[in-house]
Scaffold this motif. Sequence first.
Motif, PDB file in Angstrom:
ATOM      1  N   ALA A  39      13.609  -3.978   9.120  1.00 51.76           N
ATOM      2  CA  ALA A  39      14.572  -4.975   8.633  1.00 51.76           C
ATOM      3  C   ALA A  39      14.676  -4.960   7.106  1.00 51.76           C
ATOM      4  O   ALA A  39      15.732  -5.221   6.550  1.00 51.76           O
ATOM      5  CB  ALA A  39      14.180  -6.366   9.116  1.00 51.76           C
ATOM      6  N   THR A  40      13.564  -4.667   6.430  1.00 49.87           N
ATOM      7  CA  THR A  40      13.551  -4.668   4.960  1.00 49.87           C
ATOM      8  C   THR A  40      12.728  -3.493   4.450  1.00 49.87           C
ATOM      9  O   THR A  40      11.936  -2.891   5.199  1.00 49.87           O
ATOM     10  CB  THR A  40      12.915  -5.963   4.405  1.00 49.87           C
ATOM     11  N   ARG A  46       5.016  -1.750   4.324  1.00 52.47           N
ATOM     12  CA  ARG A  46       3.803  -2.233   5.011  1.00 52.47           C
ATOM     13  C   ARG A  46       3.413  -1.320   6.173  1.00 52.47           C
ATOM     14  O   ARG A  46       2.259  -1.288   6.566  1.00 52.47           O
ATOM     15  CB  ARG A  46       4.001  -3.662   5.496  1.00 52.47           C
ATOM     16  N   SER A  47       4.369  -0.566   6.716  1.00 50.31           N
ATOM     17  CA  SER A  47       4.068   0.335   7.834  1.00 50.31           C
ATOM     18  C   SER A  47       3.418   1.638   7.372  1.00 50.31           C
ATOM     19  O   SER A  47       2.913   2.406   8.184  1.00 50.31           O
ATOM     20  CB  SER A  47       5.352   0.665   8.602  1.00 50.31           C
ATOM     21  N   GLN A  48       3.445   1.882   6.078  1.00 47.54           N
ATOM     22  CA  GLN A  48       2.910   3.126   5.518  1.00 47.54           C
ATOM     23  C   GLN A  48       1.416   2.968   5.212  1.00 47.54           C
ATOM     24  O   GLN A  48       0.919   1.871   5.045  1.00 47.54           O
ATOM     25  CB  GLN A  48       3.651   3.477   4.223  1.00 47.54           C
ATOM     26  N   SER A  49       0.739   4.110   5.104  1.00 43.09           N
ATOM     27  CA  SER A  49      -0.665   4.072   4.683  1.00 43.09           C
ATOM     28  C   SER A  49      -0.725   3.537   3.255  1.00 43.09           C
ATOM     29  O   SER A  49       0.253   3.649   2.505  1.00 43.09           O
ATOM     30  CB  SER A  49      -1.264   5.477   4.750  1.00 43.09           C
ATOM     31  N   ASP A  52       0.560   5.739   0.551  1.00 42.70           N
ATOM     32  CA  ASP A  52       1.988   6.077   0.614  1.00 42.70           C
ATOM     33  C   ASP A  52       2.901   4.889   0.334  1.00 42.70           C
ATOM     34  O   ASP A  52       4.108   5.068   0.128  1.00 42.70           O
ATOM     35  CB  ASP A  52       2.347   6.668   1.976  1.00 42.70           C
ATOM     36  N   GLN A  53       2.359   3.687   0.311  1.00 43.19           N
ATOM     37  CA  GLN A  53       3.190   2.509   0.054  1.00 43.19           C
ATOM     38  C   GLN A  53       3.805   2.591  -1.337  1.00 43.19           C
ATOM     39  O   GLN A  53       3.105   2.822  -2.319  1.00 43.19           O
ATOM     40  CB  GLN A  53       2.374   1.226   0.196  1.00 43.19           C
ATOM     41  N   GLY A  54       5.111   2.441  -1.399  1.00 40.78           N
ATOM     42  CA  GLY A  54       5.819   2.482  -2.677  1.00 40.78           C
ATOM     43  C   GLY A  54       5.864   3.843  -3.323  1.00 40.78           C
ATOM     44  O   GLY A  54       6.145   3.958  -4.510  1.00 40.78           O
ATOM     45  N   SER A  55       5.634   4.910  -2.550  1.00 43.10           N
ATOM     46  CA  SER A  55       5.570   6.249  -3.144  1.00 43.10           C
ATOM     47  C   SER A  55       6.939   6.843  -3.431  1.00 43.10           C
ATOM     48  O   SER A  55       7.036   7.841  -4.137  1.00 43.10           O
ATOM     49  CB  SER A  55       4.767   7.199  -2.252  1.00 43.10           C
ATOM     50  N   TRP A  56       7.988   6.243  -2.896  1.00 41.48           N
ATOM     51  CA  TRP A  56       9.343   6.731  -3.184  1.00 41.48           C
ATOM     52  C   TRP A  56      10.345   5.607  -3.008  1.00 41.48           C
ATOM     53  O   TRP A  56      10.058   4.602  -2.359  1.00 41.48           O
ATOM     54  CB  TRP A  56       9.700   7.923  -2.298  1.00 41.48           C
TER      55      TRP A  56
END
Length: 142
Positions: A39-40, A46-49, A52-56
């Motif tokens: 949805a956002t 939050r679903s990423q490790s 990897d969060q905020g990596s792109w």
Amino acid sequence: MSSVKQFQVTFDCADPERVARFWCEVLGYVVPSPPKGFATWDDFNRSQSPEDQGSWFACSDPSGVGPRLYFQRVPEGKVAKNRLHLDVRVGTGLVGEERLATLEAECVRLVALGAVRVQLLYDGTDSCIVMRDIEGNEFCLD
């Protein structure tokens, strides 16, 4: 030989979302919808490790004409002049004082967004303003 149909411009940076949102403001680009099933963008992150969060992050031209801009986190900071830069074309077709005034007005707007003015190049007819984005990447107001 087939022709290229689309391309994207990729930026290495420390904070992909922050830099992407800066360029959205500069160019009138938009943040695309989050990946399918989310949805956002926060839900997606939050679903990423954790690593990897905020990596792109990415942004795109709402008209679909301009290239997609992709921002990827890299561990090292910027240490030298860009080998490639964007020219933000705000003075196309203008010359002399009219062109200079248009570039200066846009420069003021971008400085308020966090850009840094580096140098005015002006020969009495043609002009551009060399600037840096919020992570120091060079670009020109042209």
